[in-house]
Design a protein around this motif. Structure first.
Motif, PDB file in Angstrom:
ATOM      1  N   UNK A 196       2.921 -64.236 -87.130  1.00 39.62           N
ATOM      2  CA  UNK A 196       3.191 -65.384 -86.260  1.00 39.62           C
ATOM      3  C   UNK A 196       2.548 -66.647 -86.821  1.00 39.62           C
ATOM      4  N   UNK A 197       1.317 -66.561 -87.234  1.00 38.29           N
ATOM      5  CA  UNK A 197       0.621 -67.738 -87.773  1.00 38.29           C
ATOM      6  C   UNK A 197       1.320 -68.249 -89.029  1.00 38.29           C
ATOM      7  N   UNK A 198       1.778 -67.301 -89.847  1.00 35.36           N
ATOM      8  CA  UNK A 198       2.494 -67.705 -91.064  1.00 35.36           C
ATOM      9  C   UNK A 198       3.823 -68.375 -90.701  1.00 35.36           C
ATOM     10  N   UNK A 199       4.533 -67.832 -89.695  1.00 37.65           N
ATOM     11  CA  UNK A 199       5.819 -68.409 -89.299  1.00 37.65           C
ATOM     12  C   UNK A 199       5.635 -69.779 -88.640  1.00 37.65           C
ATOM     13  N   UNK A 200       4.534 -69.955 -87.922  1.00 37.37           N
ATOM     14  CA  UNK A 200       4.248 -71.266 -87.337  1.00 37.37           C
ATOM     15  C   UNK A 200       4.076 -72.312 -88.438  1.00 37.37           C
ATOM     16  N   UNK A 201       3.344 -71.925 -89.458  1.00 36.52           N
ATOM     17  CA  UNK A 201       3.135 -72.841 -90.584  1.00 36.52           C
ATOM     18  C   UNK A 201       4.457 -73.146 -91.274  1.00 36.52           C
ATOM     19  N   UNK A 202       5.304 -72.106 -91.431  1.00 32.96           N
ATOM     20  CA  UNK A 202       6.606 -72.275 -92.071  1.00 32.96           C
ATOM     21  C   UNK A 202       7.484 -73.222 -91.257  1.00 32.96           C
ATOM     22  N   UNK A 203       7.309 -73.178 -89.918  1.00 30.18           N
ATOM     23  CA  UNK A 203       8.115 -74.043 -89.039  1.00 30.18           C
ATOM     24  C   UNK A 203       7.526 -75.449 -88.933  1.00 30.18           C
ATOM     25  N   UNK A 252      -0.882 -51.568 -79.643  1.00 24.56           N
ATOM     26  CA  UNK A 252      -1.715 -51.536 -80.834  1.00 24.56           C
ATOM     27  C   UNK A 252      -0.903 -52.002 -82.043  1.00 24.56           C
ATOM     28  N   UNK A 253      -1.580 -52.374 -83.089  1.00 24.42           N
ATOM     29  CA  UNK A 253      -0.891 -52.792 -84.298  1.00 24.42           C
ATOM     30  C   UNK A 253      -0.406 -54.217 -84.264  1.00 24.42           C
ATOM     31  N   UNK A 254      -0.845 -54.982 -83.228  1.00 25.28           N
ATOM     32  CA  UNK A 254      -0.352 -56.349 -83.098  1.00 25.28           C
ATOM     33  C   UNK A 254      -1.065 -57.326 -84.029  1.00 25.28           C
ATOM     34  N   UNK A 255      -2.153 -56.849 -84.647  1.00 27.66           N
ATOM     35  CA  UNK A 255      -2.880 -57.756 -85.551  1.00 27.66           C
ATOM     36  C   UNK A 255      -1.961 -58.238 -86.677  1.00 27.66           C
ATOM     37  N   UNK A 256      -1.154 -57.311 -87.197  1.00 21.33           N
ATOM     38  CA  UNK A 256      -0.206 -57.678 -88.257  1.00 21.33           C
ATOM     39  C   UNK A 256       0.809 -58.687 -87.729  1.00 21.33           C
ATOM     40  N   UNK A 257       1.234 -58.462 -86.455  1.00 21.30           N
ATOM     41  CA  UNK A 257       2.200 -59.377 -85.839  1.00 21.30           C
ATOM     42  C   UNK A 257       1.614 -60.774 -85.706  1.00 21.30           C
TER      43      UNK A 257
END
Length: 308
Positions: free
Chosen positions: A275-282, A266-271
């Motif tokens: 992840x989506x933000x880090x993908x964009x950053x990469x 549980x709580x993976x929604x924040x993760x």
């Protein structure tokens, strides 16, 4: 609230030395639909047969509605309706007569009005005068349920209730089972159709090699043991996963076109948002995404394999 069925340290060992059940503990609440899943030979039918008074246990105790099934078997048995897999009655009897006869076996006074109601609820009323041999397989299955309900039981055991019937009729049967539960009947079913348990059950028990591996509410089971995956289709194929994304343990599939993120807590929604933000950053652009959660079948197969 006191459970309507309580099973304690129940074991069954045959003279050959085979142990069909090994210390089963189980409580079933009044008014629930409980599904018992397990491979062939797991002990499902043995467990049901002991509760219903058909087979004697080697050890342990069972109460039904507070009645011990050995010391007070008449009271316990009167609360139970059993729907077996096969129709074992006179093929030349009419539908109405065979259901009425079963009611009489439990010492109940004739009640044509109640029998008619059962037949109407199960869409059998138009067939009430037909001989059993004239019915389709699906209609015979409904007759089995009518016979089990004829003495107005509090508990209904369904052993493979939709085995051998087509998909359309199976869904009709699910609706019948729901209506029975709404009327206050406790339903215990064994099934090989994982979809059936996933669709119908409030709680699920998984049995294998005579042991009850777990009993969980369906939603809790799916949440605790179901693995979720997020599949991300990227716009440009990747040769490798950037080091900045290493903490996500991403898998690179489809010749670099798909990133797979697996999570089970549980709580993976924040993760996922991170992840989506880090993908964009990469600098990785996502074309499409899809999620998948393990089905009850996946969980069942995994648990049974662990016991082998």
């Amino acid at each position: 609230m006191q459970p309507i069925i309580a099973v304690s340290r129940l074991s069954k060992k045959y003279d050959s030395g085979f142990e069909a059940l090994k210390g089963i503990d189980l409580e079933i609440a009044r008014g629930e639909i409980f599904a018992l899943l397990g491979p062939n030979g797991a002990g499902k039918t043995t467990l049901i047969s002991i509760i219903c008074g058909i087979v004697n246990a080697s050890d342990g105790a069972v109460t039904v509605g507070g009645h011990d099934i050995v010391r007070d078997y008449r009271a316990a048995r009167s609360m139970i309706g059993l729907v077996p897999q096969e129709l074992t009655t006179d093929q030349f009897e009419s539908v109405f007569d065979t259901v009425s006869f079963t009611r009489g076996l439990f010492g109940k006074a004739p009640n044509p009005t109640y029998i008619e109601k059962i037949l109407k609820d199960l869409s059998l009323y138009d067939k009430r005068d037909n001989k059993l041999r004239e019915l389709s397989g699906g209609m015979k299955r409904r007759v089995l349920i009518a016979k089990a309900l004829s003495h107005e039981p509090d508990i209904l055991f369904l052993d493979e209730p939709t085995a051998g019937v087509d998909v359309s009729l199976r869904k009709d049967m699910w609706e019948v089972i729901r209506k029975l539960r709404e009327s206050g009947v406790t339903i215990i079913l064994t099934t090989h159709y994982i979809e059936e348990a996933e669709e119908m059950a409030d709680r699920i028990g998984i049995i294998s090699q005579g042991r009850l591996l777990l009993v969980e509410r369906k939603a809790d089971l799916m949440r605790k043991l179901g693995v979720k995956q997020l599949k991300l289709e990227v716009r440009e194929p990747l040769a490798f996963v950037p080091e900045s994304l290493a903490t996500y343990n991403l898998e690179l599939n489809d010749e670099g076109r798909t990133l797979v993120y697996t999570f089970d807590r549980q709580g993976e929604r924040t993760r996922i948002t991170a992840l989506l933000a880090d993908l964009q950053q990469a600098g990785i652009r996502v074309r499409d995404l899809d999620t998948h959660q393990s089905s009850l079948e996946d969980i069942f197969v995994s648990l049974v394999k662990e016991q082998q």
